[in-house]
Design a protein around this motif. Structure first.
Motif, PDB file in Angstrom:
ATOM      1  N   ASP A 133       0.849  -1.194   0.000  1.00  0.00           N
ATOM      2  CA  ASP A 133       0.000   0.000   0.000  1.00  0.00           C
ATOM      3  C   ASP A 133       0.881   1.239   0.000  1.00  0.00           C
ATOM      4  O   ASP A 133       1.382   1.660   1.032  1.00  0.00           O
ATOM      5  CB  ASP A 133      -0.914  -0.017   1.235  1.00  0.00           C
ATOM      6  N   GLU A 134       1.093   1.806  -1.180  1.00  0.00           N
ATOM      7  CA  GLU A 134       1.944   3.001  -1.341  1.00  0.00           C
ATOM      8  C   GLU A 134       3.328   2.779  -0.723  1.00  0.00           C
ATOM      9  O   GLU A 134       3.805   3.605   0.058  1.00  0.00           O
ATOM     10  CB  GLU A 134       1.283   4.226  -0.691  1.00  0.00           C
ATOM     11  N   PRO A 135       4.030   1.687  -1.043  1.00  0.00           N
ATOM     12  CA  PRO A 135       5.262   1.370  -0.313  1.00  0.00           C
ATOM     13  C   PRO A 135       6.455   2.225  -0.667  1.00  0.00           C
ATOM     14  O   PRO A 135       7.437   2.242   0.073  1.00  0.00           O
ATOM     15  CB  PRO A 135       5.519  -0.090  -0.704  1.00  0.00           C
ATOM     16  N   THR A 136       6.419   2.926  -1.806  1.00  0.00           N
ATOM     17  CA  THR A 136       7.599   3.693  -2.218  1.00  0.00           C
ATOM     18  C   THR A 136       7.369   5.191  -2.191  1.00  0.00           C
ATOM     19  O   THR A 136       8.155   5.946  -2.758  1.00  0.00           O
ATOM     20  CB  THR A 136       8.031   3.273  -3.641  1.00  0.00           C
ATOM     21  N   THR A 137       6.301   5.642  -1.518  1.00  0.00           N
ATOM     22  CA  THR A 137       6.016   7.078  -1.505  1.00  0.00           C
ATOM     23  C   THR A 137       7.122   7.871  -0.820  1.00  0.00           C
ATOM     24  O   THR A 137       7.344   9.031  -1.155  1.00  0.00           O
ATOM     25  CB  THR A 137       4.684   7.365  -0.796  1.00  0.00           C
ATOM     26  N   ALA A 138       7.827   7.265   0.143  1.00  0.00           N
ATOM     27  CA  ALA A 138       8.868   7.986   0.877  1.00  0.00           C
ATOM     28  C   ALA A 138      10.258   7.767   0.292  1.00  0.00           C
ATOM     29  O   ALA A 138      11.238   8.259   0.843  1.00  0.00           O
ATOM     30  CB  ALA A 138       8.865   7.560   2.350  1.00  0.00           C
ATOM     31  N   LEU A 139      10.348   7.035  -0.812  1.00  0.00           N
ATOM     32  CA  LEU A 139      11.647   6.679  -1.358  1.00  0.00           C
ATOM     33  C   LEU A 139      12.017   7.567  -2.536  1.00  0.00           C
ATOM     34  O   LEU A 139      11.165   7.935  -3.347  1.00  0.00           O
ATOM     35  CB  LEU A 139      11.651   5.219  -1.817  1.00  0.00           C
ATOM     36  N   ASP A 140      13.306   7.896  -2.630  1.00  0.00           N
ATOM     37  CA  ASP A 140      13.783   8.591  -3.808  1.00  0.00           C
ATOM     38  C   ASP A 140      13.766   7.620  -4.991  1.00  0.00           C
ATOM     39  O   ASP A 140      13.620   6.406  -4.829  1.00  0.00           O
ATOM     40  CB  ASP A 140      15.198   9.117  -3.581  1.00  0.00           C
ATOM     41  N   LYS A 141      13.891   8.155  -6.187  1.00  0.00           N
ATOM     42  CA  LYS A 141      13.671   7.355  -7.386  1.00  0.00           C
ATOM     43  C   LYS A 141      14.719   6.265  -7.576  1.00  0.00           C
ATOM     44  O   LYS A 141      14.401   5.164  -8.044  1.00  0.00           O
ATOM     45  CB  LYS A 141      13.626   8.257  -8.618  1.00  0.00           C
ATOM     46  N   THR A 142      15.979   6.537  -7.238  1.00  0.00           N
ATOM     47  CA  THR A 142      16.987   5.499  -7.418  1.00  0.00           C
ATOM     48  C   THR A 142      16.753   4.341  -6.459  1.00  0.00           C
ATOM     49  O   THR A 142      16.863   3.177  -6.834  1.00  0.00           O
ATOM     50  CB  THR A 142      18.406   6.076  -7.215  1.00  0.00           C
ATOM     51  N   THR A 143      16.432   4.649  -5.215  1.00  0.00           N
ATOM     52  CA  THR A 143      16.132   3.591  -4.251  1.00  0.00           C
ATOM     53  C   THR A 143      14.827   2.892  -4.611  1.00  0.00           C
ATOM     54  O   THR A 143      14.691   1.679  -4.446  1.00  0.00           O
ATOM     55  CB  THR A 143      16.041   4.178  -2.829  1.00  0.00           C
ATOM     56  N   GLU A 144      13.862   3.646  -5.102  1.00  0.00           N
ATOM     57  CA  GLU A 144      12.596   3.058  -5.520  1.00  0.00           C
ATOM     58  C   GLU A 144      12.823   1.981  -6.577  1.00  0.00           C
ATOM     59  O   GLU A 144      12.229   0.890  -6.501  1.00  0.00           O
ATOM     60  CB  GLU A 144      11.683   4.142  -6.075  1.00  0.00           C
ATOM     61  N   LEU A 145      13.680   2.255  -7.561  1.00  0.00           N
ATOM     62  CA  LEU A 145      13.948   1.263  -8.595  1.00  0.00           C
ATOM     63  C   LEU A 145      14.560  -0.003  -8.005  1.00  0.00           C
ATOM     64  O   LEU A 145      14.226  -1.121  -8.422  1.00  0.00           O
ATOM     65  CB  LEU A 145      14.886   1.855  -9.653  1.00  0.00           C
ATOM     66  N   ARG A 174       6.191  14.987 -15.216  1.00  0.00           N
ATOM     67  CA  ARG A 174       7.334  14.459 -15.961  1.00  0.00           C
ATOM     68  C   ARG A 174       8.449  15.487 -15.974  1.00  0.00           C
ATOM     69  O   ARG A 174       8.202  16.683 -16.091  1.00  0.00           O
ATOM     70  CB  ARG A 174       6.926  14.114 -17.403  1.00  0.00           C
ATOM     71  N   THR A 175       9.680  15.000 -15.864  1.00  0.00           N
ATOM     72  CA  THR A 175      10.827  15.917 -15.889  1.00  0.00           C
ATOM     73  C   THR A 175      11.010  16.533 -17.263  1.00  0.00           C
ATOM     74  O   THR A 175      11.718  17.531 -17.408  1.00  0.00           O
ATOM     75  CB  THR A 175      12.115  15.178 -15.487  1.00  0.00           C
ATOM     76  N   THR A 176      10.389  15.944 -18.287  1.00  0.00           N
ATOM     77  CA  THR A 176      10.523  16.484 -19.643  1.00  0.00           C
ATOM     78  C   THR A 176       9.438  17.491 -19.981  1.00  0.00           C
ATOM     79  O   THR A 176       9.459  18.077 -21.069  1.00  0.00           O
ATOM     80  CB  THR A 176      10.468  15.336 -20.670  1.00  0.00           C
ATOM     81  N   ASP A 177       8.474  17.690 -19.074  1.00  0.00           N
ATOM     82  CA  ASP A 177       7.426  18.675 -19.324  1.00  0.00           C
ATOM     83  C   ASP A 177       8.020  20.076 -19.371  1.00  0.00           C
ATOM     84  O   ASP A 177       8.969  20.384 -18.631  1.00  0.00           O
ATOM     85  CB  ASP A 177       6.363  18.634 -18.225  1.00  0.00           C
ATOM     86  N   PRO A 178       7.485  20.960 -20.209  1.00  0.00           N
ATOM     87  CA  PRO A 178       7.929  22.357 -20.156  1.00  0.00           C
ATOM     88  C   PRO A 178       7.545  22.974 -18.825  1.00  0.00           C
ATOM     89  O   PRO A 178       6.481  22.686 -18.279  1.00  0.00           O
ATOM     90  CB  PRO A 178       7.173  23.016 -21.318  1.00  0.00           C
ATOM     91  N   GLU A 225      17.732  10.132 -14.869  1.00  0.00           N
ATOM     92  CA  GLU A 225      17.491   8.884 -15.600  1.00  0.00           C
ATOM     93  C   GLU A 225      16.503   8.003 -14.840  1.00  0.00           C
ATOM     94  O   GLU A 225      15.588   7.407 -15.420  1.00  0.00           O
ATOM     95  CB  GLU A 225      18.812   8.144 -15.819  1.00  0.00           C
ATOM     96  N   ALA A 226      16.671   7.912 -13.508  1.00  0.00           N
ATOM     97  CA  ALA A 226      15.779   7.080 -12.693  1.00  0.00           C
ATOM     98  C   ALA A 226      14.370   7.638 -12.647  1.00  0.00           C
ATOM     99  O   ALA A 226      13.401   6.894 -12.472  1.00  0.00           O
ATOM    100  CB  ALA A 226      16.341   6.958 -11.278  1.00  0.00           C
ATOM    101  N   ALA A 227      14.245   8.962 -12.798  1.00  0.00           N
ATOM    102  CA  ALA A 227      12.932   9.605 -12.701  1.00  0.00           C
ATOM    103  C   ALA A 227      12.178   9.602 -14.020  1.00  0.00           C
ATOM    104  O   ALA A 227      11.043  10.062 -14.072  1.00  0.00           O
ATOM    105  CB  ALA A 227      13.094  11.050 -12.222  1.00  0.00           C
ATOM    106  N   GLY A 228      12.772   9.089 -15.071  1.00  0.00           N
ATOM    107  CA  GLY A 228      12.120   9.113 -16.374  1.00  0.00           C
ATOM    108  C   GLY A 228      10.797   8.374 -16.366  1.00  0.00           C
ATOM    109  O   GLY A 228      10.666   7.294 -15.801  1.00  0.00           O
ATOM    110  N   SER A 229       9.793   8.959 -16.994  1.00  0.00           N
ATOM    111  CA  SER A 229       8.460   8.349 -17.046  1.00  0.00           C
ATOM    112  C   SER A 229       8.437   7.199 -18.040  1.00  0.00           C
ATOM    113  O   SER A 229       9.022   7.284 -19.122  1.00  0.00           O
ATOM    114  CB  SER A 229       7.414   9.388 -17.437  1.00  0.00           C
ATOM    115  N   VAL A 230       7.766   6.096 -17.656  1.00  0.00           N
ATOM    116  CA  VAL A 230       7.589   4.978 -18.575  1.00  0.00           C
ATOM    117  C   VAL A 230       6.209   5.026 -19.221  1.00  0.00           C
ATOM    118  O   VAL A 230       5.858   4.160 -20.003  1.00  0.00           O
ATOM    119  CB  VAL A 230       7.784   3.625 -17.843  1.00  0.00           C
ATOM    120  N   ILE A 231       5.412   6.038 -18.862  1.00  0.00           N
ATOM    121  CA  ILE A 231       4.084   6.207 -19.438  1.00  0.00           C
ATOM    122  C   ILE A 231       4.165   7.259 -20.535  1.00  0.00           C
ATOM    123  O   ILE A 231       4.608   8.387 -20.295  1.00  0.00           O
ATOM    124  CB  ILE A 231       3.064   6.638 -18.369  1.00  0.00           C
ATOM    125  N   GLU A 232       3.747   6.885 -21.710  1.00  0.00           N
ATOM    126  CA  GLU A 232       3.754   7.837 -22.815  1.00  0.00           C
ATOM    127  C   GLU A 232       2.669   8.890 -22.591  1.00  0.00           C
ATOM    128  O   GLU A 232       1.552   8.566 -22.190  1.00  0.00           O
ATOM    129  CB  GLU A 232       3.505   7.116 -24.144  1.00  0.00           C
TER     130      GLU A 232
END
Length: 566
Positions: free
Chosen positions: A178-190, A259-263, A537-544
């Motif tokens: 139940d929301e187990p990675t909400t407190a984790l940074d993206k590299t640790t989340e991966l 997304r980090t690529t959003d304007p 790189e770790a924060a990149g979205s996998v959802i188009e």
């Protein structure tokens, strides 16, 4: 079928003792090795459903219909001893809030050891070795040392990893996260997501992953169910659902994914200049801030005093009125320590702090009432920061009465207006924090901070408990309130998409030291340090993105970004 629910209905009693359905007719099925994601807005019933899968309900709620079958047996028919026997071995849960699920007066090791000794019958030495191995598997730094620490001595992300390790201890058939990675940074989340996936592949463990982070669900789940108001509104294979969602509600959730690529949205012009008028000092100026946590051991002459852990080294920055500085880095990088020093919860070990040009006293208790009003902090864990014995109304009325001398009638009316600004009904004033969802609790914490009409607000991971749509609304509101009030903001987050969304400038911390700093657009476009590139790189979205993604809100019009000390 390993797990199956049929027409599951769960209700809560409201103040008038009427039963309100939080989960309404949910049916799902899961077999060994399969992964199912459950997504939806805060308050849609996700966490209530997760508890019910273990035949558990919160006080004031009950399962009013349906079945939950594990291995063909309806566990709702079992007596309580029978239910306890399956929890941990057949099905285990990783809860959303690690601090409230860990026993504060027991060491981390004692809590995991207890599970292994009770369920697996291990000796004390074998349980300790297994616990350390579990902590190491969740990418915990120095797992042997963490084994002897207490929950309050760990960062939020580290506490979450402890809870995950405890859930994995007995290698259950079904793991509910139940929301187990909400407190984790993206590299640790991966790393954690890979660990969970490896467990599924090795032992055939079935996973139910409940999250508001659609990117996480896309990474680990084969199928997805979308919930709204207690009902399943859309279900199917994850990739197909995200590529061509049938429901407008699902499309709205996908558009809200940061997304980090959003304007970067154009910021609104600040309605009020910095306190003191044009040319005034920055609201907050930090120079060469350093902090060491005290070392353990006895303070006796014949015991040499060990140097404590370095949390922050020579950090300098400034924030002007109406601007936001983002502070980003992995769990344990020193972000929350910086917030605690600025808010007066911790004394700086070195360096100077200035607030509107005036030296800032170290301890909050030594600051004037007006200064405490002008600097507000919103914590990562809203449930621990809200008084459980006060209603939402009393929580919001307290700063209005203390700082502005409002009478009870006017304070309650203003508290109601604050709730409405944060898109919550006025009826919530009579509820208590534990009667709210995690996202609702965080909105109350934000409303309480803005009730004081601060000049500086320190936000420590304030959107980690929010689903993407509510997060989008709250971030819009923060930008709007800054435009109206000129409030400066130090925004701490491990979510780079959120940092890109709200921050004028950004500082990247690693192990307490600055790796990158500058205007957000520049740092994200051309990061100078390898660590920053790793985070991006770790924060990149996998959802188009789908058509119409990330519209610029009316609150995001106007102002240019400047340099870090602008």
């Amino acid at each position: 079928m390993l797990l199956e629910t049929t027409d599951l209905r769960i209700g809560y009693l409201d103040g008038a003792r009427n039963m309100k359905l939080a989960v309404d007719g949910v049916s799902l099925a899961l077999d060994s090795g399969q992964t199912l994601g459950i997504a939806g807005e805060s308050g849609c019933g996700k966490s209530t459903l997760a508890r019910a899968l273990m035949a558990y309900t919160r006080p004031g709620s009950r399962i009013v219909g349906g079945q939950v079958r594990i291995g063909g047996q309806n566990i709702l028919d079992l007596p309580e001893p029978g239910r306890r026997a399956i929890r941990g071995r057949k099905i285990a849960m990783v809860p959303q809030n690690p601090l409230s699920s860990l026993t504060f007066h027991m060491t981390i090791g004692a809590q995991i050891d207890e599970i292994l000794r009770q369920h697996e019958g291990l000796s004390k030495a074998a349980a300790r070795a297994r616990s350390i191995a579990l902590l190491e598997a969740t990418a915990m730094p120095d797992p042997a040392a963490v084994h002897g620490r207490y929950p309050h001595e760990l960062s939020g992300g580290q506490r979450q990893r402890v809870v995950i390790a405890a859930a994995l201890a007995c290698q259950p058939d079904i793991l509910v996260l139940d929301e187990p990675t909400t407190a984790l940074d993206k590299t640790t989340e991966l790393k954690v997501l890979k660990l969970v996936s490896d467990l599924r592949d090795r032992f055939g463990t079935a996973l139910i992953y409940i999250s508001h982070d659609l990117n996480v669900i896309a990474r680990v789940c084969e199928r997805i169910c979308i919930m709204r108001d207690g009902k399943m509104v859309e279900a199917g294979p994850t990739r197909a659902t995200f590529a061509a969602p049938r429901e407008a509600y699902t499309r709205m959730l996908l558009r809200a994914v940061p997304r980090t690529t959003d304007p970067s949205p154009v910021r609104p012009p600040t309605a009020h200049p910095a306190p003191g008028g044009p040319g005034a000092h920055p609201v907050l100026q930090v120079e060469n801030l350093s902090y060491h946590y005290a070392a353990g051991g006895l303070a006796l002459p014949f015991f040499p005093r060990r140097k404590g852990v370095l949390a922050v080294r020579d950090l300098s920055f400034s924030i002007r009125a109406g601007r936001t500085l983002g502070l980003v880095g992995e769990s344990g990088s020193g972000k929350s320590t910086v917030a605690a020093v600025i808010s007066g919860l911790l004394p700086p070990g070195g360096g100077t702090l200035r607030f509107c040009g005036t030296p800032l006293r170290a301890a909050a208790s030594r600051r004037s009432t007006d200064l405490r009003r002008r600097i507000q902090m919103v914590f990562q864990d809203p449930l621990s920061s809200l008084n459980p014995r006060l209603s939402v109304g009393r929580i919001l009325m307290r700063p209005l009465r203390i700082f502005f001398g409002m009478n009870p009638i006017d304070a309650r009316a203003e508290a109601g207006r604050l709730l409405e600004r944060f898109e919550m009904p006025v009826a919530m004033l009579d509820r208590f924090p534990r009667q709210l969802s995690g996202g609702q609790q965080q909105r109350v914490a934000l409303a309480r901070a803005f009730a004081a009409r601060p000049d500086l607000i320190v936000c420590d991971e304030v959107t980690s408990a929010l689903d993407v749509s509510v997060q989008d609304h709250v971030l819009d509101l923060l930008l709007s309130l800054q435009a109206e009030t000129g409030t400066a903001c130090l925004f701490i987050s491990h979510d780079l998409g959120v940092i890109k969304r709200v921050s004028d400038d950004v500082i990247v911390l690693q192990s307490g030291e600055v790796r990158d700093a500058g205007p957000t657009d520049a740092v994200f476009a051309t990061p100078r340090h390898a660590y920053t590139r790793l985070l991006l790189e770790a924060a990149g979205s996998v959802i188009e993105p789908i058509p119409g993604h990330a519209p610029v809100s009316p609150a995001s019009q106007g102002t240019n970004r400047g340099d870090l000390h602008a």
